[in-house]
Design an enzyme around this catalytic site. Structure first.
Site, PDB file in Angstrom:
ATOM      1  N   GLY A 165      42.616  32.596  38.313  1.00 53.79           N
ATOM      2  CA  GLY A 165      42.880  31.423  39.134  1.00 53.79           C
ATOM      3  C   GLY A 165      42.426  30.134  38.494  1.00 53.79           C
ATOM      4  CG  LEU A 212      49.099  33.046  38.140  1.00 50.12           C
ATOM      5  CD1 LEU A 212      50.211  32.486  37.293  1.00 50.12           C
ATOM      6  CD2 LEU A 212      48.586  32.003  39.112  1.00 50.12           C
ATOM      7  CG  ASP A 213      45.646  34.338  36.397  1.00 50.43           C
ATOM      8  OD1 ASP A 213      46.282  33.710  35.521  1.00 50.43           O
ATOM      9  OD2 ASP A 213      44.938  33.784  37.242  1.00 50.43           O
ATOM     10  CD  GLU A 214      46.184  41.144  38.076  1.00 51.82           C
ATOM     11  OE1 GLU A 214      46.119  42.144  37.329  1.00 51.82           O
ATOM     12  OE2 GLU A 214      45.195  40.705  38.695  1.00 51.82           O
TER      13      GLU A 214
END
Lengths: 285, 285, 285, 285
Positions: D203, D229-231
């Protein structure tokens, strides 16, 4: 680490077309499944290097048969090669003097299963670390060495190593220079740890040299021992930052950590048949 | 990085009792708040090193007054000292030849505020990088150098550097050896980046040397330039792993990354008054 | 490492002018020579942190007298402080379960003189590592733990720790969560090693979590144990690269190296009085 | 980096015997010399991964013919595959916002020949970095984005990317979350740099999070962008030590160095066809 029921083939030869296919075909003919393989070509020198790690479960040939066919195929291409089965553990002799950090480390790693080998004996020029060999119930032989008896003692050591069918010697901060006779008996099968990032600080007291020079890094180098001291093929190097706050004792302390990790890394690469020596360089797959 | 309204005092002297107290008392007398301080004693050599970073807001003395009193107090203890105010930005000249990676990096860092300095000029022996100096609107002076004109050109460079009140020269892969005259004009004020982890691979073509030796690490060394090439006090060193897969081009590529990071680290330490030179060693607080 | 005949003073308080001077004056008044000192100010929070390492040879006061005067001076400024003399070795209890790598490492480091402490006992919930405690002749107490007896066993452990005047507990891969009672008895005096780079991969089986996520780094975190598991103040973190070639076993193996180095680094910092806890953060001078 | 007159074949399929032989035979049939090859088998999942880098000089087939035969052979084994010729440079679009360090770095690397690609356009939501695109004469398109126009602007961007035949999008600190439509147009062909070592500090404002938590390491993660997101699958991660002395600004500064090196490493691996995505993990040969 090589798991049970696997084998590793290492080979090198002049580069030419069809090398991969030749090996792959031979293996598939015997119903062999390749698990991992790496190939490297030194384009300038025109040399081909290959490591094949394969499953022997379901192999439709005896090990002898496979060895024989490999010998034939490799002869065709001028390949130097070595085939190792994971079950045939390499037999390692550890040489030590008085510093304990490297041998502690190797024996711990062996105990927890990091090193696929047997360690049937430890050789030292001092009694100091016998108590630790005893913990692991490993025979500990002492050959005190002075200027006069060095040659004679080394001959006894060589005899002992041969009696024990030793494949690899690990100099775990053994503080004697090995003679050429010893080195020639175990070509590319003696691993030494030098306590600097060679070629910086060759010779004695590298931490003192590093301190004097005011470097901001200390390190260690694991290499095969050769007749030309500190010039053997480098297998692994480690390094850590240092600063003005580090006394020589601090450099020595930091060095202990780097030495044991770097030595263990080199030993593991050798045991897992990941190293091909090549002039005074190494391929470490 | 030093923030506005701060000052940094660097000092060294023979070790003796009461040094901290002497400095702390002087500062508190003028209502100065110390923000960060480090002290180091080389017990063997008996030398005391000190760095004090303090707030000048609320300081109950003029800068001149503080300088004067420090001079007196430091004289009492035989201290060498330097006081720098964050607002008095150091004036940096960058020397380059044709390689762009180090100067790009320094100018980017300057732009985003990492380097507390002014960069009033760039000096080169080639025209190649003028276009880049132009982007940042920094005057770019070219002094072509050959065997015959070297001395004469350097004299012009020195005159220019003095005209611009240059405090620090950064050799951002400047491919000329500086003469002793240049070095003597800027003692411990010329930072060079050598593309190996000195003392390994001194001299020319270190990446080729590293490749030939088959090392498993490549690195770089930022040091103050001295008359004895590659022997100056080391400020920072960086290193990265390498393997048989690395061609010389790969080593050069990896080197570019290490060189610029290591050079920038050294320059920043100098600009933030964190370095005390000490024989051919450095204290980097 | 703190050498004999030295002492270390750690202190923190609200930032204010004259703190350095106050301490330096007190020490010089007793003819004390400061060897190393670091100060840090958290400007945002307005807190001052200070570590002073000094020579007690020639100190013109008794230790009690010095303690008393420090208490008075520190009270004046609202300082929390701790004074430790190098000769008064901290007494460390090691907690282990079945994994041997961290305890081997700590005992080796202790033996070769890296850790300035006594290790009067080892506590475990399993018999497995008794043989190794025996090598070093350290009493080894076993408290088997299950759901029903946990509280009662911990009370016995606490009693034993108090009987042995333990200053620091090191959880060398001790596989039980300590209760709040234990933690409250030893605030900021229990160091744990978690096998991931917190806050990534909290909780159980971090290497499995890391493998599943496909990360390219594995690491470990040494921290003070707090009631809130995996949230204690971080002292040190270590990390190493990983790749698709690493099985979970490889990650565990790499982890062992990082864990022991990171744990030892944290323990050494604590023993050398380099750590000040501060909210859930640490200053590690 | 791939040199001219070479090609790279990447493939994956369910593991089965004879895969290496099948590919090697096909290549040797056309007189192709393999320069480097790596194979990996995920034994648990039963998947085979292979990368073959070969010389096309002397190849006894047209490229079309080779593609056709590979398609047939790969179909036989259920292989997913991709063949890339070094001369067919991938076309890269860089997305930026206001931070310049990553784009500077990529353009410098491109200029000095580290990246085997063309960069025909830069897309931004701000005008700020146009001046730098101009230095390298790369078209710079601005699509200002707010809540209302985001969808519409992205459609224009997609059209532009398709018009320019873009193969790879590099988000060089582009501060907008891409919509699923964009991501679906370029599956595993968008590389993002996140400024933490994921999964830690997902995040926004990861450096602030890291500072608050008091970690002793900061890092960055290059990954393929996915809807979650971010994965996305992680390609590369970098890390550097930090301490209590680092303010948030220092963490951001250290982060800039790690971000650009890590992003460049990921981009280079993609351009050299070294990456195979595999669930939410990557094989990076």
């Amino acid at each position: 680490m090589s798991r049970p029921n696997t084998a590793t083939l290492l080979l090198r030869c002049p580069d030419q077309k069809g090398l991969n296919a030749a090996i792959a075909n031979l293996l598939v003919r015997h119903n062999i499944n390749i698990l991992d393989a790496q190939q490297h070509t030194d384009e300038e020198a025109g040399i081909f290097f290959h490591r094949v790690y394969f499953d022997v479960v379901g192999m439709a040939a005896s090990r002898d048969q496979l060895q024989k066919e490999l010998a034939e195929e490799c002869a065709r291409y001028g390949m130097e090669w070595r085939l190792s089965f994971a079950e045939q553990k390499k037999r390692v002799a550890i040489f030590v003097s008085k510093y304990e950090h490297c041998i502690y480390d190797l024996l711990l790693r062996h105990k927890v299963g990091e090193l696929n080998c047997d360690i049937p004996l430890i050789i030292s020029n001092h009694e100091d670390l016998r108590y630790f060999a005893d913990v692991f119930k490993i025979p500990y032989f002492v050959f005190p060495i002075n200027k006069d008896n060095k040659h004679e003692q080394e001959l006894k050591e060589i005899a002992l190593l041969q009696e024990y069918n030793i494949d690899l010697i690990v100099m775990a901060r053994y503080m004697q220079v090995l003679s050429d006779s010893m080195i020639n008996c175990f070509p590319n099968r003696i691993i030494n740890i030098h306590h600097s990032t060679l070629p910086a600080f060759k010779g004695a007291k590298p931490y003192h040299q590093a301190f004097e020079r005011g470097v901001k890094l200390v390190g260690a180098t694991a290499h095969y021992a050769t007749a030309d001291l500190d010039e053997g093929p480098i297998i692994a190097q480690g390094v850590e930052g240092s600063s003005h706050e580090d006394t020589i004792e601090d450099l020595v302390r930091k060095g202990r950590d780097i030495e044991r990790v770097t030595l263990a890394q080199a030993v593991r690469a050798h045991l897992d048949d990941k190293i091909i020596v090549y002039g005074h360089r190494t391929i470490v797959f």
